[in-house]
Motif scaffolding. Structure first.
Motif, short mmCIF file in Angstrom:
data_model
loop_
_atom_site.label_atom_id
_atom_site.label_comp_id
_atom_site.label_asym_id
_atom_site.label_seq_id
_atom_site.Cartn_x
_atom_site.Cartn_y
_atom_site.Cartn_z
N UNK A 27 0.86 -0.98 0.03
CA UNK A 27 -0.18 0.00 0.08
C UNK A 27 0.90 1.13 0.04
N UNK A 28 0.45 2.22 -0.81
CA UNK A 28 1.40 3.45 -0.97
C UNK A 28 0.48 4.70 -0.41
N UNK A 29 1.57 5.84 -0.10
CA UNK A 29 0.95 6.97 0.08
C UNK A 29 -0.13 7.47 -0.69
N UNK A 30 -1.24 7.70 0.01
CA UNK A 30 -2.40 8.02 -0.96
C UNK A 30 -3.66 7.08 -1.29
N UNK A 31 -3.17 5.77 -1.17
CA UNK A 31 -4.15 4.71 -1.13
C UNK A 31 -5.21 4.88 -0.13
N UNK A 32 -6.13 3.98 -0.42
CA UNK A 32 -7.61 4.23 0.39
C UNK A 32 -7.76 2.74 0.87
N UNK A 33 -7.70 2.66 2.20
CA UNK A 33 -7.85 1.15 2.74
C UNK A 33 -9.36 1.10 3.08
N UNK A 34 -10.19 0.39 2.67
CA UNK A 34 -11.63 0.00 3.01
C UNK A 34 -11.74 -0.92 4.07
#
Length: 258
Positions: free
Chosen positions: A147-154
């Motif tokens: 997961x990278x900076x700016x991704x969204x985790x649901x």
């Protein structure tokens, strides 16, 4: 008048109850209850808890939210006196997922239990998730690859801390640290030991009493298709062995020159 007195008056009207009936349910006199409703007296904590149980709402809602503006039937039913959690659905009854963007992240700690704040968040719909209460949270930094900076985790909302499982990842909302995304290493009675998947960051403990919300990872929403640069565990081990040997040689040279 106060928001609290307006709320208990509105709740009584909603349930079509008399002041006498409510007072009886709270095990106090009608005269004492009337003072709470007209705002001339404030109830002690024990009475506040009784009122919350009587109407099956949270203390947060009683004290901080105008119940006249909230559809109480759309609130997730939690244990007595816990925070309210509004459920958003579309015209077809499908669960809408609120997304906490970077722009509004700073206000989440104060607005997580406020239906008006939640309603202002961006919303998406992911049909494959199934039943449950979901919310999207932004990822910061490089502590949880891929997961990278700016991704969204649901994440899926967990009502009980006992539902967490070692090895799984969670969005954890705490009073002291704010919003973090970590992997659970160990769970004991009063705390969780969590860590990053990036081994450069040390594991640490989160006290159970500090946790406001916890959301179990369900999926990731990202924009990058960059191939992850995974290293074999043996390569990482060899790298550290070489680094350790070099540090040892350097220490020996320093010791010889002194």
């Amino acid at each position: 008048m106060s928001l609290f007195s307006d709320n208990i008056r509105a709740l009584r009207a909603k349930h079509k109850l008399s002041q006498e009936k409510v007072a009886e349910g709270l095990d106090i006199t009608r005269g004492r209850y009337v003072k709470y409703e007209d705002g001339t007296s404030e109830p002690p904590y024990e009475i506040l808890k009784k009122i919350a149980r009587f109407y099956q709402v949270s203390l947060d809602l009683l004290l901080f939210v105008d119940v006249r503006t909230v559809d109480l039937d759309t609130l997730l039913k939690l244990d007595n006196n816990r925070i309210i959690l509004p459920i958003q659905v579309d015209s077809f009854g499908e669960n809408r997922i609120e997304v906490v963007t970077q722009k509004v992240k700073a206000g989440y700690l104060s607005g997580y239990g406020d239906p008006e704040y939640i309603e202002q968040l961006q919303q998406i719909y992911l049909p494959f998730l199934g039943n449950g209460k979901y919310r999207g949270f932004p990822v910061e930094g490089d502590s949880m690859p891929p997961h990278q900076d700016g991704d969204i985790i649901v994440g899926r909302y967990l009502e009980q801390l006992g539902e967490v499982l070692s090895g799984k990842t969670y969005i954890i909302i705490t009073r002291s640290e704010g919003m973090v995304y970590k992997r659970l290493n160990k769970k004991i009675e009063n705390s969780l030991t969590v860590s990053s998947d990036n081994f450069f960051y040390p594991a640490y403990e989160v006290r159970a009493s500090d946790i406001l919300e916890i959301w179990e990872y369900q999926c990731n929403i990202g924009r990058s298709d960059k191939q992850s640069e995974a290293l074999e565990s043996t390569s990482i081990k060899n790298m550290f062995i070489e680094l350790k040997n070099e540090i040892g040689d350097l220490k020996n040279k320093i010791a010889l020159t002194n």
